[in-house]
Design an enzyme around this catalytic site. Structure first.
Site, PDB file in Angstrom:
ATOM      1  N   LYS A   1       0.841  -1.203   0.000  1.00 49.15           N
ATOM      2  CA  LYS A   1       0.000   0.000   0.000  1.00 49.15           C
ATOM      3  C   LYS A   1       0.879   1.256   0.000  1.00 49.15           C
ATOM      4  CE  LYS A   1      -3.755  -2.552   2.149  1.00 49.15           C
ATOM      5  NZ  LYS A   1      -4.504  -2.947   3.350  1.00 49.15           N
TER       6      LYS A   1
ATOM      7  N   ASP B   1     -11.285   2.185   3.780  1.00 50.33           N
ATOM      8  CA  ASP B   1     -11.635   0.774   3.568  1.00 50.33           C
ATOM      9  C   ASP B   1     -13.135   0.573   3.344  1.00 50.33           C
ATOM     10  OD1 ASP B   1      -9.491  -1.086   3.558  1.00 50.33           O
ATOM     11  OD2 ASP B   1      -9.180  -0.809   5.708  1.00 50.33           O
TER      12      ASP B   1
ATOM     13  N   GLN C   1      -4.805  -1.927   9.425  1.00 45.75           N
ATOM     14  CA  GLN C   1      -4.608  -3.229   8.780  1.00 45.75           C
ATOM     15  C   GLN C   1      -5.188  -4.330   9.666  1.00 45.75           C
ATOM     16  OE1 GLN C   1      -3.491  -3.647   5.675  1.00 45.75           O
ATOM     17  NE2 GLN C   1      -3.812  -5.844   5.814  1.00 45.75           N
TER      18      GLN C   1
HETATM   19  N1  GUN Z   1      -6.804  -7.295   5.729  1.00 46.30           N
HETATM   20  C1  GUN Z   1      -7.102  -8.043   4.635  1.00 46.30           C
HETATM   21  N2  GUN Z   1      -7.714  -7.272   3.709  1.00 46.30           N
HETATM   22  C2  GUN Z   1      -7.786  -6.027   4.223  1.00 46.30           C
HETATM   23  C3  GUN Z   1      -8.303  -4.801   3.724  1.00 46.30           C
HETATM   24  O1  GUN Z   1      -8.845  -4.691   2.617  1.00 46.30           O
HETATM   25  N3  GUN Z   1      -8.173  -3.739   4.544  1.00 46.30           N
HETATM   26  C4  GUN Z   1      -7.613  -3.824   5.776  1.00 46.30           C
HETATM   27  N4  GUN Z   1      -7.562  -2.731   6.520  1.00 46.30           N
HETATM   28  N5  GUN Z   1      -7.135  -4.944   6.275  1.00 46.30           N
HETATM   29  C5  GUN Z   1      -7.224  -6.045   5.492  1.00 46.30           C
END
Ligand code: GUN
Length: 284
Positions: A52, A119, A96
């Site tokens: 990211k 998200d 996350q």
């Molecule tokens: N863990 C697995 N997929 C995601 C996601 O799309 N966003 C976040 N914040 N954590 C994750």
């Protein structure tokens, strides 16, 4: 059979986002800020957060990743989020997942300002999605729709089967497919005759976290198959999806690969969502 490259589509989306960010920087005098919170050092999470950050650098988003120790308390994380909510220079906040056991993911997500929830996990955004109100769409299902549309795959009136019912993938993917006028079925670990149900799908979207679970007999000839899974193949140790790609590909009209399919699209959509939150923030 054609492979849908998420990598290529993600690159073109990121290029478009980068162009817009450069233009808005001239207008607003700054670029978007995405703050990512990582609690602990789970290797998969570290790798996702790194990816990211790299994408942010590519498109001109300022990325600040805050790493907290694995033994942090819920209060530690919540206090940090509250501070970021009140910081006008922060446009997007991403925590996350998964979080260590002692921390309630629900309470943490509830704390993120809904306008900074890149998200789309905050209950406001979830409810808004189900009520068709303006909202921030969750990145992975948003990416899945873009993959299908990039190949002009008909969704209206088609049978879509979504395998998996998670908050992050299955449920919102099903809702987005419904909004595209598909006839949607969600199948899961308790579904009877799962292979038979899947074999009726014109479009099969799989997000269950089971390496190579989907076999050819679960696929209708000519179906489009989107694999959201990211697993380690227990035999080779390599990254693999929920679909047994080598066995299934010939039966599909379109199929995505792991890696290089949905994963890059999730990140590209996160860049779009961060830009969206930035525009909301600067116009306040
Ligand atoms: N863990 C697995 N997929 C995601 C996601 O799309 N966003 C976040 N914040 N954590 C994750």
């Amino acid at each position: 059979m054609e492979i849908i490259s998420g990598k290529d589509l993600a690159a073109s989306i990121k290029q478009d986002v980068a162009k817009q960010i450069a233009e808005y920087a001239n207008i607003y005098g700054r670029t978007p800020n995405l703050t990512v919170i990582l609690v602990g050092d789970d290797p998969a999470s570290v790798s996702y957060v790194t990816g990211k950050g790299k994408a942010c650098a590519e498109v001109g988003i300022k990325n600040n990743t805050i790493t907290l120790p694995a033994n942090s308390t819920e209060e530690d994380v919540i206090a940090l989020i509250q501070k970021l909510n009140n910081d006008k220079t922060v446009d997007g906040i991403l925590v996350q997942l998964p979080l260590p056991k002692q921390i309630s993911e629900q309470r943490v997500i509830d704390t993120i300002a809904k306008e900074k929830d890149v998200d789309g996990f905050h209950p406001y955004n979830v409810a808004a999605l189900w009520e068709k109100r303006p909202c921030i769409l969750p990145c992975t299902p948003k990416g899945v729709v873009k993959l299908l549309k990039s190949k002009s795959i008909d969704i209206t009136g088609k049978r879509v089967v979504v395998m998996g019912r998670s908050n992050i993938v299955g449920l919102p993917a099903a809702k987005l497919m419904l909004d595209e006028n598909a006839t949607v079925t969600i199948v899961h670990s308790r579904t009877q005759n799962i292979a038979q149900v899947c074999a009726e799908a014109d479009i099969l979207i799989v997000g269950i976290g089971k390496p190579k679970f989907v076999k050819p007999e679960m696929i209708k000839q000519g179906a489009a198959v989107i694999d959201v899974g990211v697993n380690r193949d227990p035999e080779t140790g390599k990254l693999c999806g929920d679909v047994d790609f080598d066995a299934c590909a010939d039966k599909c009209s379109y199929i995505t690969k792991v890696p290089g399919g949905v994963g890059p699209m999730t990140i590209a959509c996160l860049m779009e969502n961060t830009l969206e939150c930035f525009l909301h923030n600067v116009k306040q």
